[in-house]
Design an enzyme around this catalytic site. Sequence first.
Site, PDB file in Angstrom:
ATOM      1  N   THR A 143       0.869  -1.290  -0.013  1.00  0.00           N
ATOM      2  CA  THR A 143      -0.135  -0.119  -0.010  1.00  0.00           C
ATOM      3  C   THR A 143       0.789   1.295   0.112  1.00  0.00           C
ATOM      4  O   THR A 143       0.656   2.175  -0.644  1.00  0.00           O
ATOM      5  CB  THR A 143      -0.977  -0.117   1.296  1.00  0.00           C
ATOM      6  OG1 THR A 143      -1.614  -1.206   1.533  1.00  0.00           O
ATOM      7  CG2 THR A 143      -1.776   1.113   1.244  1.00  0.00           C
ATOM      8  N   TYR A 196     -12.856  -4.861  -2.558  1.00  0.00           N
ATOM      9  CA  TYR A 196     -14.059  -4.525  -3.410  1.00  0.00           C
ATOM     10  C   TYR A 196     -15.193  -5.634  -3.515  1.00  0.00           C
ATOM     11  O   TYR A 196     -16.389  -5.451  -3.614  1.00  0.00           O
ATOM     12  CB  TYR A 196     -13.707  -3.698  -4.680  1.00  0.00           C
ATOM     13  CG  TYR A 196     -14.749  -3.449  -5.456  1.00  0.00           C
ATOM     14  CD1 TYR A 196     -15.248  -2.126  -5.169  1.00  0.00           C
ATOM     15  CD2 TYR A 196     -15.396  -3.942  -6.629  1.00  0.00           C
ATOM     16  CE1 TYR A 196     -16.124  -1.357  -5.818  1.00  0.00           C
ATOM     17  CE2 TYR A 196     -16.388  -3.346  -7.231  1.00  0.00           C
ATOM     18  CZ  TYR A 196     -17.042  -2.051  -7.034  1.00  0.00           C
ATOM     19  OH  TYR A 196     -18.072  -1.529  -7.493  1.00  0.00           O
ATOM     20  N   TYR A 242      -2.331 -10.873   4.350  1.00  0.00           N
ATOM     21  CA  TYR A 242      -2.232  -9.192   4.737  1.00  0.00           C
ATOM     22  C   TYR A 242      -3.738  -8.980   5.010  1.00  0.00           C
ATOM     23  O   TYR A 242      -4.602  -8.730   4.138  1.00  0.00           O
ATOM     24  CB  TYR A 242      -1.785  -8.303   3.525  1.00  0.00           C
ATOM     25  CG  TYR A 242      -1.805  -6.742   3.807  1.00  0.00           C
ATOM     26  CD1 TYR A 242      -1.927  -6.394   5.136  1.00  0.00           C
ATOM     27  CD2 TYR A 242      -1.399  -5.839   2.690  1.00  0.00           C
ATOM     28  CE1 TYR A 242      -2.158  -4.871   5.444  1.00  0.00           C
ATOM     29  CE2 TYR A 242      -1.345  -4.633   3.014  1.00  0.00           C
ATOM     30  CZ  TYR A 242      -1.910  -4.114   4.260  1.00  0.00           C
ATOM     31  OH  TYR A 242      -2.022  -2.686   4.349  1.00  0.00           O
ATOM     32  N   ARG A 274      -9.200  -1.210   4.836  1.00  0.00           N
ATOM     33  CA  ARG A 274      -8.984  -0.802   3.360  1.00  0.00           C
ATOM     34  C   ARG A 274      -9.872  -1.492   2.382  1.00  0.00           C
ATOM     35  O   ARG A 274     -10.053  -1.340   1.314  1.00  0.00           O
ATOM     36  CB  ARG A 274      -7.553  -0.849   3.097  1.00  0.00           C
ATOM     37  CG  ARG A 274      -6.602   0.280   3.452  1.00  0.00           C
ATOM     38  CD  ARG A 274      -5.462   0.352   2.882  1.00  0.00           C
ATOM     39  NE  ARG A 274      -4.484   1.398   3.702  1.00  0.00           N
ATOM     40  CZ  ARG A 274      -4.282   2.665   2.956  1.00  0.00           C
ATOM     41  NH1 ARG A 274      -4.848   2.813   1.870  1.00  0.00           N
ATOM     42  NH2 ARG A 274      -3.400   3.305   3.710  1.00  0.00           N
ATOM     43  N   LYS A 327       0.426 -10.302   8.107  1.00  0.00           N
ATOM     44  CA  LYS A 327       0.305  -9.088   8.565  1.00  0.00           C
ATOM     45  C   LYS A 327      -0.824  -8.429   8.862  1.00  0.00           C
ATOM     46  O   LYS A 327      -1.849  -8.487   8.107  1.00  0.00           O
ATOM     47  CB  LYS A 327       0.982  -7.798   7.255  1.00  0.00           C
ATOM     48  CG  LYS A 327       0.880  -6.672   7.532  1.00  0.00           C
ATOM     49  CD  LYS A 327       1.201  -5.905   6.188  1.00  0.00           C
ATOM     50  CE  LYS A 327       1.113  -4.419   6.683  1.00  0.00           C
ATOM     51  NZ  LYS A 327       1.610  -3.475   5.486  1.00  0.00           N
ATOM     52  N   ILE A 359       5.638  -4.731   9.585  1.00  0.00           N
ATOM     53  CA  ILE A 359       5.939  -4.267   8.051  1.00  0.00           C
ATOM     54  C   ILE A 359       5.348  -2.920   8.421  1.00  0.00           C
ATOM     55  O   ILE A 359       4.234  -2.426   8.388  1.00  0.00           O
ATOM     56  CB  ILE A 359       5.003  -5.250   7.167  1.00  0.00           C
ATOM     57  CG1 ILE A 359       5.610  -6.584   7.028  1.00  0.00           C
ATOM     58  CG2 ILE A 359       4.978  -4.596   5.974  1.00  0.00           C
ATOM     59  CD1 ILE A 359       4.816  -7.477   6.190  1.00  0.00           C
TER      60      ILE A 359
END
Length: 293
Positions: free
Chosen positions: A43, A106, A132, A137, A162, A204
């Site tokens: 990201t 999405y 992740y 997000r 993560k 991270i």
Amino acid sequence: MFSGSIPALVTPFQAGAIDEAAFCRLVEWQVAEGSSALVPCGTTGEAPTITSEEQHRLFELCVEAAAGKVPVIAGCGSNDTQTAKWHMQVARDLGCQAALMVAPYYNRPTQAGLLAHFSYLAEAVDLPMVLYNVPGRTVTDIKPETTIELARRFPGRIVGIKDASGDMTRLTAHRMALGEGFAQICGNDDMALQYNAGGGVGCISVTANIAPRLCAQFQAASLAGDTVRAHELNQQLFPLHQALFTDASPGPLKYAMAKVLGWISEEVRLPIVASSAESRKAVDAGLEWAGLT
């Protein structure tokens, strides 16, 4: 497999194109400053706005510049399973040691859909994966039971997570089911102290882009059980951790890097824009508190 301070690398731009020289210099500097692994095309690297060709070139450059000194965990995630597979295949062929795989965004898959997505990838490409989870997000949450099932089903292939969920209880749930061999890596710099105390093995990191040595020293102290030193370093870095998210990332971070390093441009790609005056003021204060200016 992975631990310590792992920067999610920015992607430097100049006049709209990737600044390859600056990116390679960044990789070399990160290795010299003590970062334990590198993540290109996460990201923070503005992965949503780089082309697949650029993404694969960044994998290649990162592997070359790291020169085998630290592992490269390539950002390969996609909301299209076949595209994710392609990125993983390229990352593997270029010499990356693992893939960072974000939950599909999405589409909003169910837990069954997440199991099917990651299982397909684990069976299709012989490259270790770090899941992740960042529901803020993706609007999709990889639940602990899903993580546990995947790690049990694919030992050696799904090797860590993560976690940017902010839910610290998951550390214990994962640890009780999977043991210490499953790498639990924090996805939020400002929670890394508490995360490691609960069984995490590293972060991270966004902040490590601009403060790699301090972040590496913090992780080393934290993982060694030196709580006094870990608290000192966390407090030194904490205002900067928060300042780097006063505007959409990586705008504030690129401002900080341009100011301190001088060889990375502030340039970002739309829809990210340059950080505001208020955000810059917070970053300036965080840099000064950390002793970086």
